[in-house]
Scaffold this motif. Structure first.
Motif, PDB file in Angstrom:
ATOM      1  N   MET A 240       0.835  -1.205   0.000  1.00 20.80           N
ATOM      2  CA  MET A 240       0.000   0.000   0.000  1.00 20.80           C
ATOM      3  C   MET A 240       0.864   1.248   0.000  1.00 20.80           C
ATOM      4  O   MET A 240       0.575   2.223  -0.698  1.00 20.80           O
ATOM      5  N   ALA A 241       1.924   1.220   0.782  1.00 21.61           N
ATOM      6  CA  ALA A 241       2.837   2.360   0.801  1.00 21.61           C
ATOM      7  C   ALA A 241       3.461   2.548  -0.583  1.00 21.61           C
ATOM      8  O   ALA A 241       3.569   3.679  -1.078  1.00 21.61           O
ATOM      9  N   ILE A 242       3.845   1.439  -1.212  1.00 21.23           N
ATOM     10  CA  ILE A 242       4.421   1.530  -2.561  1.00 21.23           C
ATOM     11  C   ILE A 242       3.384   2.107  -3.527  1.00 21.23           C
ATOM     12  O   ILE A 242       3.699   2.943  -4.378  1.00 21.23           O
ATOM     13  N   GLY A 243       2.134   1.631  -3.374  1.00 20.81           N
ATOM     14  CA  GLY A 243       1.062   2.120  -4.243  1.00 20.81           C
ATOM     15  C   GLY A 243       0.887   3.623  -4.138  1.00 20.81           C
ATOM     16  O   GLY A 243       0.662   4.305  -5.140  1.00 20.81           O
ATOM     17  N   VAL A 244       0.991   4.147  -2.930  1.00 23.29           N
ATOM     18  CA  VAL A 244       0.850   5.595  -2.729  1.00 23.29           C
ATOM     19  C   VAL A 244       1.973   6.332  -3.461  1.00 23.29           C
ATOM     20  O   VAL A 244       1.734   7.284  -4.209  1.00 23.29           O
ATOM     21  N   ILE A 245       3.199   5.876  -3.256  1.00 20.93           N
ATOM     22  CA  ILE A 245       4.340   6.575  -3.859  1.00 20.93           C
ATOM     23  C   ILE A 245       4.328   6.428  -5.385  1.00 20.93           C
ATOM     24  O   ILE A 245       4.491   7.405  -6.123  1.00 20.93           O
ATOM     25  N   ALA A 246       4.090   5.197  -5.873  1.00 18.05           N
ATOM     26  CA  ALA A 246       4.118   4.973  -7.321  1.00 18.05           C
ATOM     27  C   ALA A 246       2.942   5.657  -7.999  1.00 18.05           C
ATOM     28  O   ALA A 246       3.095   6.292  -9.041  1.00 18.05           O
ATOM     29  N   GLY A 247       1.760   5.543  -7.390  1.00 18.41           N
ATOM     30  CA  GLY A 247       0.576   6.143  -8.000  1.00 18.41           C
ATOM     31  C   GLY A 247       0.676   7.652  -8.090  1.00 18.41           C
ATOM     32  O   GLY A 247       0.246   8.261  -9.059  1.00 18.41           O
ATOM     33  N   ASP A 248       1.273   8.238  -7.082  1.00 23.56           N
ATOM     34  CA  ASP A 248       1.354   9.698  -7.046  1.00 23.56           C
ATOM     35  C   ASP A 248       2.501  10.226  -7.903  1.00 23.56           C
ATOM     36  O   ASP A 248       2.538  11.410  -8.211  1.00 23.56           O
ATOM     37  N   SER A 249       3.423   9.352  -8.307  1.00 26.74           N
ATOM     38  CA  SER A 249       4.680   9.832  -8.886  1.00 26.74           C
ATOM     39  C   SER A 249       4.471  10.803 -10.045  1.00 26.74           C
ATOM     40  O   SER A 249       4.998  11.910 -10.012  1.00 26.74           O
ATOM     41  N   LEU A 250       3.721  10.407 -11.057  1.00 32.03           N
ATOM     42  CA  LEU A 250       3.511  11.306 -12.190  1.00 32.03           C
ATOM     43  C   LEU A 250       2.176  12.032 -12.097  1.00 32.03           C
ATOM     44  O   LEU A 250       2.079  13.207 -12.419  1.00 32.03           O
ATOM     45  N   ALA A 251       1.144  11.310 -11.625  1.00 33.95           N
ATOM     46  CA  ALA A 251      -0.170  11.935 -11.546  1.00 33.95           C
ATOM     47  C   ALA A 251      -0.154  13.106 -10.572  1.00 33.95           C
ATOM     48  O   ALA A 251      -0.800  14.132 -10.799  1.00 33.95           O
ATOM     49  N   GLY A 252       0.606  12.975  -9.495  1.00 28.96           N
ATOM     50  CA  GLY A 252       0.692  14.066  -8.524  1.00 28.96           C
ATOM     51  C   GLY A 252       1.337  15.298  -9.136  1.00 28.96           C
ATOM     52  O   GLY A 252       0.892  16.426  -8.906  1.00 28.96           O
ATOM     53  N   GLU A 253       2.382  15.079  -9.932  1.00 30.76           N
ATOM     54  CA  GLU A 253       3.046  16.204 -10.609  1.00 30.76           C
ATOM     55  C   GLU A 253       2.089  16.847 -11.610  1.00 30.76           C
ATOM     56  O   GLU A 253       2.056  18.070 -11.757  1.00 30.76           O
TER      57      GLU A 253
ATOM     58  N   ALA B 266       5.177  -1.776  -8.222  1.00 28.99           N
ATOM     59  CA  ALA B 266       5.657  -0.408  -8.469  1.00 28.99           C
ATOM     60  C   ALA B 266       5.477  -0.042  -9.939  1.00 28.99           C
ATOM     61  O   ALA B 266       5.067   1.080 -10.260  1.00 28.99           O
ATOM     62  N   ALA B 267       5.758  -1.009 -10.835  1.00 26.23           N
ATOM     63  CA  ALA B 267       5.595  -0.735 -12.263  1.00 26.23           C
ATOM     64  C   ALA B 267       4.119  -0.543 -12.610  1.00 26.23           C
ATOM     65  O   ALA B 267       3.767   0.343 -13.395  1.00 26.23           O
ATOM     66  N   VAL B 268       3.255  -1.370 -11.995  1.00 32.03           N
ATOM     67  CA  VAL B 268       1.815  -1.215 -12.235  1.00 32.03           C
ATOM     68  C   VAL B 268       1.365   0.176 -11.776  1.00 32.03           C
ATOM     69  O   VAL B 268       0.640   0.882 -12.489  1.00 32.03           O
ATOM     70  N   GLY B 269       1.831   0.579 -10.582  1.00 28.70           N
ATOM     71  CA  GLY B 269       1.455   1.890 -10.051  1.00 28.70           C
ATOM     72  C   GLY B 269       1.937   3.020 -10.940  1.00 28.70           C
ATOM     73  O   GLY B 269       1.221   3.990 -11.185  1.00 28.70           O
ATOM     74  N   LEU B 270       3.151   2.881 -11.460  1.00 32.07           N
ATOM     75  CA  LEU B 270       3.699   3.912 -12.341  1.00 32.07           C
ATOM     76  C   LEU B 270       2.865   4.024 -13.607  1.00 32.07           C
ATOM     77  O   LEU B 270       2.565   5.127 -14.075  1.00 32.07           O
ATOM     78  N   PHE B 271       2.478   2.865 -14.144  1.00 29.03           N
ATOM     79  CA  PHE B 271       1.652   2.882 -15.353  1.00 29.03           C
ATOM     80  C   PHE B 271       0.322   3.579 -15.074  1.00 29.03           C
ATOM     81  O   PHE B 271      -0.103   4.461 -15.827  1.00 29.03           O
ATOM     82  N   LEU B 272      -0.322   3.200 -13.971  1.00 25.11           N
ATOM     83  CA  LEU B 272      -1.602   3.829 -13.632  1.00 25.11           C
ATOM     84  C   LEU B 272      -1.417   5.339 -13.460  1.00 25.11           C
ATOM     85  O   LEU B 272      -2.285   6.130 -13.799  1.00 25.11           O
TER      86      LEU B 272
ATOM     87  N   GLY C 169      -3.606  12.518  -8.650  1.00 32.61           N
ATOM     88  CA  GLY C 169      -2.754  11.671  -7.841  1.00 32.61           C
ATOM     89  C   GLY C 169      -3.547  10.728  -6.957  1.00 32.61           C
ATOM     90  O   GLY C 169      -3.221   9.545  -6.830  1.00 32.61           O
ATOM     91  N   VAL C 170      -4.629  11.260  -6.400  1.00 33.52           N
ATOM     92  CA  VAL C 170      -5.440  10.446  -5.494  1.00 33.52           C
ATOM     93  C   VAL C 170      -6.055   9.268  -6.251  1.00 33.52           C
ATOM     94  O   VAL C 170      -6.063   8.133  -5.771  1.00 33.52           O
ATOM     95  N   ALA C 171      -6.548   9.527  -7.481  1.00 30.62           N
ATOM     96  CA  ALA C 171      -7.164   8.467  -8.269  1.00 30.62           C
ATOM     97  C   ALA C 171      -6.146   7.373  -8.565  1.00 30.62           C
ATOM     98  O   ALA C 171      -6.448   6.182  -8.450  1.00 30.62           O
ATOM     99  N   ALA C 172      -4.938   7.770  -8.932  1.00 27.27           N
ATOM    100  CA  ALA C 172      -3.913   6.775  -9.262  1.00 27.27           C
ATOM    101  C   ALA C 172      -3.546   5.948  -8.034  1.00 27.27           C
ATOM    102  O   ALA C 172      -3.407   4.729  -8.109  1.00 27.27           O
TER     103      ALA C 172
ATOM    104  N   THR D 292      -6.499   3.608  -7.190  1.00 32.37           N
ATOM    105  CA  THR D 292      -6.603   2.510  -8.141  1.00 32.37           C
ATOM    106  C   THR D 292      -5.532   1.451  -7.879  1.00 32.37           C
ATOM    107  O   THR D 292      -5.811   0.253  -7.896  1.00 32.37           O
ATOM    108  N   THR D 293      -4.304   1.923  -7.625  1.00 34.89           N
ATOM    109  CA  THR D 293      -3.222   0.974  -7.368  1.00 34.89           C
ATOM    110  C   THR D 293      -3.527   0.134  -6.135  1.00 34.89           C
ATOM    111  O   THR D 293      -3.402  -1.097  -6.151  1.00 34.89           O
ATOM    112  N   VAL D 294      -3.938   0.793  -5.066  1.00 35.40           N
ATOM    113  CA  VAL D 294      -4.220   0.065  -3.829  1.00 35.40           C
ATOM    114  C   VAL D 294      -5.440  -0.838  -4.012  1.00 35.40           C
ATOM    115  O   VAL D 294      -5.450  -1.989  -3.555  1.00 35.40           O
ATOM    116  N   GLY D 295      -6.451  -0.339  -4.731  1.00 30.50           N
ATOM    117  CA  GLY D 295      -7.644  -1.143  -4.994  1.00 30.50           C
ATOM    118  C   GLY D 295      -7.305  -2.395  -5.779  1.00 30.50           C
ATOM    119  O   GLY D 295      -7.780  -3.506  -5.483  1.00 30.50           O
ATOM    120  N   LEU D 296      -6.444  -2.214  -6.766  1.00 31.98           N
ATOM    121  CA  LEU D 296      -6.000  -3.341  -7.578  1.00 31.98           C
ATOM    122  C   LEU D 296      -5.276  -4.372  -6.719  1.00 31.98           C
ATOM    123  O   LEU D 296      -5.496  -5.579  -6.844  1.00 31.98           O
TER     124      LEU D 296
END
Lengths: 344, 302
Positions: free
Chosen positions: B109-122, B209-215, B222-225, B228-232
């Motif tokens: 879950m922690a990875i999902g937060v960091i990976a999901g937010d990586s590009l979507a947050g920016e 992490a790769a799945v999260g980055l893709f999402l 960022g929140v949606a990504a 979604t990662t954590v939900g997945l």
């Protein structure tokens, strides 16, 4: 770096490589079929301060994003600093400073931290001079005192300044500034105008999008007007006023006098058209000089002093007498319509 | 706004300032990215939560054994997380227990937060356009984001392991380690195996992490990504427990996660570990390519 022609021949077509921005038939259709930019042919000469005008939703920002390689054009091509975009982005963009659709910052970083991060993203930026350049950029936009504050606590004007500082981290050949004075106080606007002039004097080409026409008129040498995704007109600011406004391009004269009837008669004899009398005020369009082609920026050919003397000679008691030059706002409204609603 | 910002360092002929070749792949952006990520309160909070889990587990085991039930050894591993019965005899086992406890959800879950937010947050903050105009380069930025996420995987795992080791050493005795196969190894070798296990756990998270980055390349929220990662992750974890779905389970990224326990055998069982790492490599290749294809062609309108 070829030295820019600071006061180059205005009417001569700029040589191919003297165009800092050049687009051919640049078109963007968004998914869903919305045509945002339609066959744009833009030519920005080196060394100019180029005003990019248009109502909200006319495609200005989409154009700027295509020029910066953020959006892929649907058709047509764009060249920036002589190289194709977005293909040559890695070579072109380090020489371009940009402020696109307002500033965007990391709220949890300080102002200085934000600039350090944006500078680190540029692979051509020398890390050894990074701190020094960041300090200079902060100084230049007047943020040195607030550099340590978290960007989250910045006001809109301060954010805008920080965005500008990011564009000034390196000496640039081209600055693209989208609404740079948005959110600034009058003092800040003056400073930005001074900064733009200073940069232009150093040879930087400035591409300035704004809807503050007054501001464009004050600093720009060239301008282009967009409406509904199309380029309506482009050229030098003086040319625009002359060609677009036509008969009223000479400016408007206003005379305040108790003897309105006599005044109107005298003015008419001297070729002033479209006369209008309201109360004690007579207004009319000054005639455009017969050879309308070279748009002398220094006012109409008819000598106003002579006109005033003629009025007095005819026994008209003049309280006030003055001419207002046609403004860019008149040009703008003429070209894009009066309507307030944004284009769908 | 002074006119006198002229003193342009001491470089003579300042017309063309020293610019480095754009071709050089400097590590400046990576350093900035890692620094920025690990200075955020959110990252520190995630790490604090992860560090807290082993402490809670350790205290719970301590209290439980204090009340009687000696070592609770009779029940074996039944009903509790792996290795929990051995913790009272050897604090080092708290490392393995904690990793087994956090691996199914807390860590990913922690990875999902960091990976999901990586590009979507920016993208959400709008800083993405300024990074790209800088120009960070899309491929370079993507690689930097992934490298930072991988760094976080390793740091997060090590935080759990170190917190567990400290708690274990404080609350329980340390000593020779009895492996699952019954043989004993010295404490030093046990620590070494713990380190290898932490690395394997970190590697097990690279697929997610790769799945999260893709999402993260798909959206500007960022929140949606992150969600979604954590939900997945949760969905896949549930699918992995449904016996009727055994046909697809070997292809689910968490399926072999707990195989790290095989490193506590003598000799080590490599079969499952290889499957786990191979599966992660497959996920990284597939979702990494998808992220690249998406991100390098995407219109940045935010």
């Amino acid at each position: 770096m070829p030295s820019p022609p600071t006061a180059g021949p205005r009417r001569a077509v700029p040589a191919e490589r003297e165009r800092v921005i050049e687009t051919r038939g640049l078109t963007k259709t968004y998914r869903g079929g919305q045509l945002a930019v339609d066959g744009l042919d833009l030519a920005v000469p080196r060394g100019s301060v180029f005003g990019f005008l248009g109502p909200n939703g006319s495609g200005k920002t989409t154009t700027i994003r295509m020029l910066m390689g953020l959006i892929e054009p649907t058709a047509g091509s764009a060249r920036v600093l002589g190289e194709p975009m977005p293909g040559a982005g890695r070579r072109v963009l380090p020489k371009v400073g940009a402020l696109i659709e307002g500033p965007a910052l990391y709220g949890f970083l300080s102002g200085r931290g934000n600039l350090l991060r944006f500078d680190a993203a540029d692979p051509t930026a020398d890390p050894r001079t990074r701190a020094e350049r960041v300090g200079q950029a902060l100084e230049r936009v007047g943020l040195a005192a607030a550099a340590g504050k978290k960007a989250r606590a910045y006001s809109l004007g301060m954010k805008q300044r920080l965005g500008l500082a990011a564009a000034l981290l390196q000496p640039r050949e081209l600055l693209v500034l989208d609404e740079p004075t948005n959110g600034l106080d009058p003092q800040g606007m003056r400073e930005i105008r001074a900064l733009v002039r200073e940069l232009a004097a150093d040879g930087t080409t400035v591409f300035l999008s704004s809807h503050l026409l007054d501001e464009i008129e004050q600093v720009c040498t060239h301008a282009a007007v967009m409406a509904r995704g199309r380029l309506v007109v482009q050229g030098t600011v003086a040319d625009l006023s002359a060609t677009v406004l036509g008969s009223s391009g000479g400016g408007r004269l206003a005379v305040t006098t108790p003897d309105t009837a006599d005044a109107a008669r005298v003015l008419k004899e001297h070729g002033v058209t479209d006369l209008d009398v309201t109360g004690e005020r007579v207004t009319g369009n000054l005639p455009v000089p017969a050879s309308a082609a070279p748009p002398a920026a220094d006012g109409p050919a008819l000598d106003l002093a002579d006109l005033n003397a003629a009025l007095v000679r005819a026994g008209v008691r003049v309280r006030g007498f003055g001419a207002a030059r046609a403004s860019l706002e008149d040009v703008f409204v003429q070209l894009t319509g009066e309507g307030f609603d944004v284009a769908g | 706004m002074s006119q006198a910002e002229a003193p342009e360092s001491e470089v003579p002929g300042t017309d063309s300032p020293p610019r480095r070749s754009p071709r050089r792949w400097s590590l400046g952006l990576l350093r900035s990215e890692i620094g920025t990520t690990f200075r955020r309160w959110r990252t520190l909070a995630l790490l604090a939560v992860l560090a807290g889990v082993p402490v809670l587990v350790g205290i719970a085991v301590k209290i439980e054994t204090g009340h009687g039930g000696a070592s609770g050894g009779s029940g074996g591993g039944e009903g509790g997380p792996a290795f929990i019965s051995q913790v009272t005899n050897n604090g080092l086992f708290l490392v393995f227990t904690s990793l087994a406890v956090t691996l199914p959800f807390f860590l990913p879950m922690a990875i999902g937060v960091i990976a999901g937010d990586s590009l979507a947050g920016e993208a959400n903050a709008g800083t993405l356009r300024y990074l790209l105009v800088a120009p960070a380069g899309r491929t370079r930025l993507l690689l930097v984001k992934y490298a930072t996420t991988l760094t976080f995987c390793l740091v997060a795992t090590l935080v759990v392991a170190c917190s567990a080791l400290a708690t274990g050493a404080l609350l329980f005795p340390l000593g020779k380690v009895t492996l699952l196969s019954g043989t004993s190894i010295s404490l030093g070798e046990g620590l070494l195996r713990a380190l290898v296990i932490a690395c394997v756990v970190a590697l097990s998270l690279t697929g997610l992490a790769a799945v999260g980055l893709f999402l993260s390349t798909l959206t500007t929220s960022g929140v949606a990504a992150m969600a979604t990662t954590v939900g997945l992750l949760i969905t896949v974890q549930i699918l992995d427990t449904i016996p009727q779905l055994h046909a697809i389970q070997p292809y689910l990224f968490p399926h072999y996660w707990l195989s790290f326990a095989d490193l506590l055998r003598d000799p080590v069982y490599w079969d499952q570990l290889q499957k786990d790492l191979g599966l992660q490599a497959l996920y990284v290749a597939v979702f990494g390519s998808a992220a690249w294809a998406r991100f390098t062609t995407r219109d940045i309108t935010a």
